[in-house]
Design a protein around this motif. Structure first.
Motif, short mmCIF file in Angstrom:
data_model
loop_
_atom_site.label_atom_id
_atom_site.label_comp_id
_atom_site.label_asym_id
_atom_site.label_seq_id
_atom_site.Cartn_x
_atom_site.Cartn_y
_atom_site.Cartn_z
N ALA A 22 -8.47 1.59 -0.57
CA ALA A 22 -9.47 0.54 -0.81
C ALA A 22 -8.94 -0.48 -1.81
CB ALA A 22 -10.77 1.15 -1.32
N ALA A 23 -8.23 -0.01 -2.83
CA ALA A 23 -7.65 -0.92 -3.83
C ALA A 23 -6.60 -1.82 -3.19
CB ALA A 23 -7.06 -0.13 -4.99
N LEU A 24 -5.75 -1.24 -2.33
CA LEU A 24 -4.73 -2.03 -1.64
C LEU A 24 -5.38 -3.06 -0.73
CD1 LEU A 24 -1.78 -2.56 -0.84
CD2 LEU A 24 -2.00 -0.76 0.88
N GLU A 25 -6.44 -2.67 -0.05
CA GLU A 25 -7.14 -3.60 0.85
C GLU A 25 -7.74 -4.77 0.07
OE1 GLU A 25 -9.98 -3.25 4.75
OE2 GLU A 25 -10.33 -1.85 3.09
N LEU A 29 -6.65 -8.68 0.63
CA LEU A 29 -7.67 -9.67 0.96
C LEU A 29 -7.71 -10.80 -0.06
CD1 LEU A 29 -10.60 -7.37 2.15
CD2 LEU A 29 -9.15 -8.84 3.56
N ALA A 30 -7.41 -10.48 -1.32
CA ALA A 30 -7.47 -11.49 -2.37
C ALA A 30 -6.19 -12.31 -2.47
CB ALA A 30 -7.76 -10.83 -3.72
N GLU A 31 -5.04 -11.67 -2.27
CA GLU A 31 -3.75 -12.32 -2.54
C GLU A 31 -2.85 -12.41 -1.32
OE1 GLU A 31 -1.89 -10.38 -5.82
OE2 GLU A 31 -3.77 -10.10 -6.91
N GLY A 32 -3.25 -11.82 -0.21
CA GLY A 32 -2.39 -11.80 0.96
C GLY A 32 -1.40 -10.65 0.89
N CYS A 33 -0.65 -10.46 1.97
CA CYS A 33 0.36 -9.40 2.03
C CYS A 33 1.66 -9.94 1.45
CB CYS A 33 0.55 -8.95 3.48
SG CYS A 33 1.62 -7.52 3.67
N TYR A 51 0.27 -2.93 7.20
CA TYR A 51 0.18 -3.35 8.61
C TYR A 51 -1.22 -3.08 9.16
CZ TYR A 51 1.14 -3.51 13.63
OH TYR A 51 1.11 -3.80 14.96
N SER A 52 -1.77 -1.91 8.82
CA SER A 52 -3.11 -1.55 9.29
C SER A 52 -4.16 -2.52 8.76
CB SER A 52 -3.45 -0.12 8.85
OG SER A 52 -4.79 0.19 9.11
N ILE A 53 -4.07 -2.84 7.48
CA ILE A 53 -5.05 -3.73 6.85
C ILE A 53 -4.93 -5.15 7.42
CG2 ILE A 53 -5.72 -4.82 4.67
CD1 ILE A 53 -4.85 -2.15 3.31
N CYS A 54 -3.70 -5.63 7.51
CA CYS A 54 -3.49 -7.00 8.01
C CYS A 54 -3.93 -7.12 9.47
CB CYS A 54 -2.03 -7.39 7.86
SG CYS A 54 -1.49 -7.65 6.16
N SER A 55 -3.65 -6.11 10.27
CA SER A 55 -4.04 -6.15 11.70
C SER A 55 -5.56 -6.16 11.84
CB SER A 55 -3.44 -4.95 12.43
OG SER A 55 -2.03 -4.99 12.40
#
Length: 289
Positions: A22-25, A29-33, A51-55
């Motif tokens: 959740a922290a990584l997500e 979302l705030a700063e991009g990958c 990859y999962s979050i960005c997809s």
């Protein structure tokens, strides 16, 4: 872009906890990958969570090719080294990964003895990526001390992790990974039957502490010197304790534990040397007589 997710590779390293994911997500979302995903041909090697979050959110990401791999063993070794270099990895995970590395290197050494010039063309064809330059062979991990250095933990801790891997019930292993029980206590509890280990793990921190205490008392009431050091540190150094009476994380305790473990190991080696010398002397006297 076609990206292949190999489920074995995804599961090779312990997954993030729900809070960590959740922290990584939130960060993405705030700063991009910000970090590029690492590919070997079309196979995703590093960045499965990103990859999962960005997809899922339709966010852009960058990729980079690592064309120096010639086998899945190379991939595994690279993944292990990447995680051993991260500060967020627990001591237990470090030990497990370093032991995996030892197994891979030993398997590779034996394979080279059987076939000094293995053909890498099959792996290149499978991934569509040829090596730019051969990866330099990593030094072997021949001793427990070498494994400890690779994992940045004490050799005594490596021994405890080996015992946990061999004798601990899955529930106890899960408790170690979650931080419910220390590595040293889990190694003690691993002497119990699997059913008792599982019951202790189900009871939480207090029951795990009690189980470790029962095993130690059955051995004569002696505590490991490293645990005694922690208790002294609480009294002399004024280290705070948790609700369960355990000393909170403190670098001074970790240093003292490591020093005690090193001295114990050195003492054991000296005792072994003395025993060997006595046996040699006895043999020499027998032959002379």
């Amino acid at each position: 872009m076609n990206i292949i997710v190999n489920e074995d590779l995804r599961a090779y390293i312990d997954p993030l906890t729900e809070d960590e994911y959740a922290a990584l997500e939130r960060s993405i979302l705030a700063e991009g990958c910000r970090d590029a995903l690492v590919l070997w041909g079309e196979v995703l090697i590093d960045g499965h969570n990103r990859y999962s979050i960005c997809s899922r959110h339709g966010l852009p990401f960058q990729t980079v090719q690592n064309t120096r791999f010639t086998s899945m063993e190379d991939v595994h070794l690279w993944m292990i080294d990447q995680h051993l270099g991260r500060r967020s990895v627990s001591d237990f995970q470090r030990g497990v990964l370093a032991l995996r590395k030892k197994e891979i290197l030993e398997t590779r050494r034996l394979a080279v003895l059987d076939d000094p010039a293995p053909d890498a063309s099959a792996s290149e064809a499978a991934t569509g990526a040829g090596p730019e330059a051969a990866l330099p062979p990593p030094p072997p991990l021949k001793s427990r001390e070498a494994i400890a250095r690779a994992a940045r933990i004490s050799s005594a801790t490596v021994g405890q992790i080996e015992k946990i891997q061999k004798a601990a019930a899955p529930e106890l292993v899960a408790a170690v990974k979650s931080g419910e029980v220390s590595i040293s206590a889990a190694a003690v509890i691993a002497d119990l039957p699997a059913e008792e280990q599982a019951a202790a793990a189900a009871g939480g921190k207090k029951e795990l502490r009690q189980a470790a205490k029962r095993v130690r008392e059955s051995r004569g009431g002696k505590k490991p010197a490293s645990d005694a050091v922690a208790e002294v540190a609480v009294e002399v150094l004024g280290v705070a304790t948790t609700e369960d009476g355990e000393p909170e994380a403190d670098p001074r305790i970790a240093l003292l534990r490591a020093q005690v473990n090193a001295l114990q190991e050195e003492n054991g080696q000296l005792r072994a040397q003395v025993t060997e010398l006595q046996a040699q002397l006895s043999a020499a006297r027998h032959s002379a007589g």
